[in-house]
Enzyme design. Structure first.
Site, PDB file in Angstrom:
ATOM      1  N   LYS A 161      19.510  62.180  89.748  1.00 23.64           N
ATOM      2  CA  LYS A 161      18.774  63.097  88.884  1.00 23.64           C
ATOM      3  C   LYS A 161      17.356  62.463  88.690  1.00 23.64           C
ATOM      4  CE  LYS A 161      17.944  63.449  84.266  1.00 23.64           C
ATOM      5  NZ  LYS A 161      16.555  63.851  84.488  1.00 23.64           N
ATOM      6  N   GLU A 174      19.143  49.125  84.616  1.00 25.20           N
ATOM      7  CA  GLU A 174      17.836  48.646  84.666  1.00 25.20           C
ATOM      8  C   GLU A 174      16.866  48.899  83.446  1.00 25.20           C
ATOM      9  OE1 GLU A 174      17.185  46.037  86.852  1.00 25.20           O
ATOM     10  OE2 GLU A 174      18.613  46.477  88.417  1.00 25.20           O
ATOM     11  N   CYS A 176       8.312  48.326  83.736  1.00 28.34           N
ATOM     12  CA  CYS A 176       9.021  47.247  82.941  1.00 28.34           C
ATOM     13  C   CYS A 176       8.832  45.918  83.111  1.00 28.34           C
ATOM     14  CB  CYS A 176      10.664  47.735  83.375  1.00 28.34           C
ATOM     15  SG  CYS A 176      10.662  47.853  85.062  1.00 28.34           S
ATOM     16  N   GLU A 212       8.273  47.285  73.340  1.00 28.81           N
ATOM     17  CA  GLU A 212       7.446  47.517  74.591  1.00 28.81           C
ATOM     18  C   GLU A 212       6.622  48.965  74.420  1.00 28.81           C
ATOM     19  OE1 GLU A 212      10.272  49.853  77.572  1.00 28.81           O
ATOM     20  OE2 GLU A 212       9.548  48.360  79.202  1.00 28.81           O
TER      21      GLU A 212
END
Ligand code: NAD
Length: 499
Positions: A191, A265, A300, A402
């Site tokens: 996806k 992840e 990331c 983050e």
């Protein structure tokens, strides 16, 4: 077969016809079962629609999983060289279309073509070649169990892998998953992210020319419908997810309920520790790379907490800020741009909130960047300038969350134990950077850091063949390496025979 390449210039504002792209299910390019569509816009220019893609849902996922399940035995039971041949042919085909893949990536993600989109497309080629080449290395072992016994293991594929992608570097992350899963004999339903499906649909078109129907299926659609249907489908043996920690946690719960294999992840808030020593150009270059500002900080592995030893703090800040101010923010399709646009309005506003908070904080100083431009060409898209705050400490929200934007917080330190404590004082543990001329100091620091990937005196991105994955809230499982492929996409069967 309907083409999925963007025939016209993807960013053409005068375009009257909006191209339509289709999903790949069972070897066919198809609309969604519901007939619904989603518009894909470019973050570089407000209101410009690049294409429409199907709004896939549970019914489409069911069809794709059924096709992948049907295709699995045929794909799995071949000699490994057949899978290898297919993957190497795909690598070749991708290499011929690298530029097109890069252009489409730049258009829908906003990632600048020279600094990001093109390297991502090249990484994809390398990953298909690497995992294709390793197809024969997915081997079991034989135990020396004496002359009366034959005891050996097989590394068998899991079945249908459901792969879910984020928008930040879709091609590269697709390259972490698709060729590894396929080389090991699995089939895949992937996806794409809502905001960045176009390069993935082009990748699907290229792959489909070299794969049997159903071996790779690509769905576009919303996370809470299509994504969720993939995660909960009983015939999906493994969910391989890259995205936010929040969604990763939910996926782990859902897939865990039916004991499916899962790898995650997830996010990061990565420390970058500069020890005292000579401040060379190469150190500043490396730091610049590690901040991932050229990826709008949407990485990331961005080294977004910059721990500077007090002896070198002023010089590093001065030289790094000068470099940050010199970077060209602009149209992602322009070769001159070092930095492109952030993905969408939500992200743009979220980054803005952090920058405003930093500016309002009397302890912090803006050494470079600041609030985004409000007029000129950059105001026509979601552009932020790279921003460096100094005077921070590890407790600030800017140093804990983050941001996923081009924002770096510099934090001063003097004591090694203290800086390692601060570096490890994070819920995340994805990447870390250590900068020191003293090898013993650098290695002992690396060994004490709680992160899945540590770089010493360099700040580049992931390289093919390395082990990649996070500690703590940054995820579970490893990708990118031979070991990661075997651990992540196979299971072990032990066979004991009395002779
Ligand atoms: P996200 O978690 O919002 O979405 C990622 C994907 O999950 C999308 O395809 C989305 O549609 C899907 N999704 C959302 N809800 C779902 C649900 N309930 N069930 C199934 N699927 C669902 O992340 P994002 O905003 O696309 O990407 C940014 C995040 O990804 C950041 O946190 C970043 O750190 C992380 N990231 C991690 C890595 C890594 O390798 N560790 C790499 C890139 C990005």
């Amino acid at each position: 077969m309907t083409s999925n390449s963007l025939a016209e210039h993807p960013d053409a504002p005068h375009s009257t016809t909006i191209p339509t792209k289709l999903m790949l299910i069972d070897g066919e390019f198809v609309e969604s079962a519901s007939g619904g569509w989603r518009e894909v816009t470019t973050p570089a220019r407000h209101g410009v629609v690049l294409a429409r893609v199907p709004d896939g849902g549970a019914e489409d996922v069911n069809r794709a999983v059924a096709a992948a399940h049907r295709a699995w035995k045929g794909w799995r039971d071949q000699h490994f060289t057949a899978r290898q041949r297919a993957l190497l042919k795909i690598a070749e085909a991708l290499e011929h279309r690298t530029e097109e893949l890069a252009q489409v990536t730049a258009a829908d993600t906003g990632n600048a073509i020279r600094t990001q989109a093109r390297p991502e497309a090249s990484a994809l080629v390398d990953l298909f070649r690497y995992f294709g080449g390793l197809a024969g290395e997915i081997k079991g072992v034989t135990l020396p169990a004496g002359s009366q016994q034959l005891q050996y293991t097989l590394q068998e594929p899991l079945g249908v892998v459901g792969a879910i992608l984020p928008w930040n570097s879709p091609l590269m992350i697709a390259g972490f998953k698709i060729p590894a899963a396929l080389a090991a004999g699995n089939t895949v339903v992937l996806k794409a992210a809502e905001d960045a499906p176009l390069s993935i649909l082009l990748l699907a078109e290229i792959c489909a020319e070299h794969l049997p129907a159903g071996v790779l299926n690509v769905i576009t659609g919303d996370g809470s419908t299509a994504g969720s249907a993939l995660v909960t489908h009983p015939d999906v043996a493994k969910v391989s997810f890259t995205g936010s920690t929040e969604v990763g946690r939910l996926i782990a719960q859902r897939a865990g309920e039916r004991l499916a294999h899962v790898s995650l992840e997830l996010g990061g808030k990565n420390p970058s520790i500069v020890f005292p020593g000579q401040i060379t150009d190469s150190l500043i270059d490396g730091l610049l790379l590690s901040t991932r500002v050229s990826r709008q900080g949407q990485s990331c592995t961005a080294g977004s907490r910059l721990f500077l030893h007090r002896d070198v703090e002023d010089e590093v800040i001065e030289r790094l800020s000068a470099r940050l101010r010199g970077l060209a923010v602009g149209d992602p399709l322009d070769e001159a741009s070092d930095i492109g646009a952030v993905i969408n309005e939500t992200q743009f506003n979220s980054i803005r909130t952090y920058i405003d908070e930093g500016i309002a904080d009397p302890d912090l100083t803006v050494a470079a960047g600041g609030t985004p431009p409000t007029d000129g060409p950059l105001a026509q898209g979601f552009f932020h300038t790279p921003t460096l705050f100094t005077g921070g400490n590890n407790e600030f929200r800017l140093a804990r969350e983050e941001i996923f934007g081009p924002v770096v917080v510099a934090i001063s330190w003097t004591d090694v134990d203290d800086v390692i404590r601060m570096a490890n004082d994070s819920t995340y543990g994805l990447a870390a950077y250590v900068w020191s001329d003293d090898v013993t100091q650098a290695l002992s620091t690396a060994h004490r850091l709680e992160a899945g990937w540590i770089q010493i005196n360099q700040g580049g991105g992931q390289v093919v063949g390395q082990s990649y994955g996070g500690y703590k809230d940054s995820g579970t499982g490893r990708e990118l390496s031979l070991e990661g492929m075997i651990d992540g996409f196979t299971q072990t069967k032990q066979i004991n025979v009395r002779l």
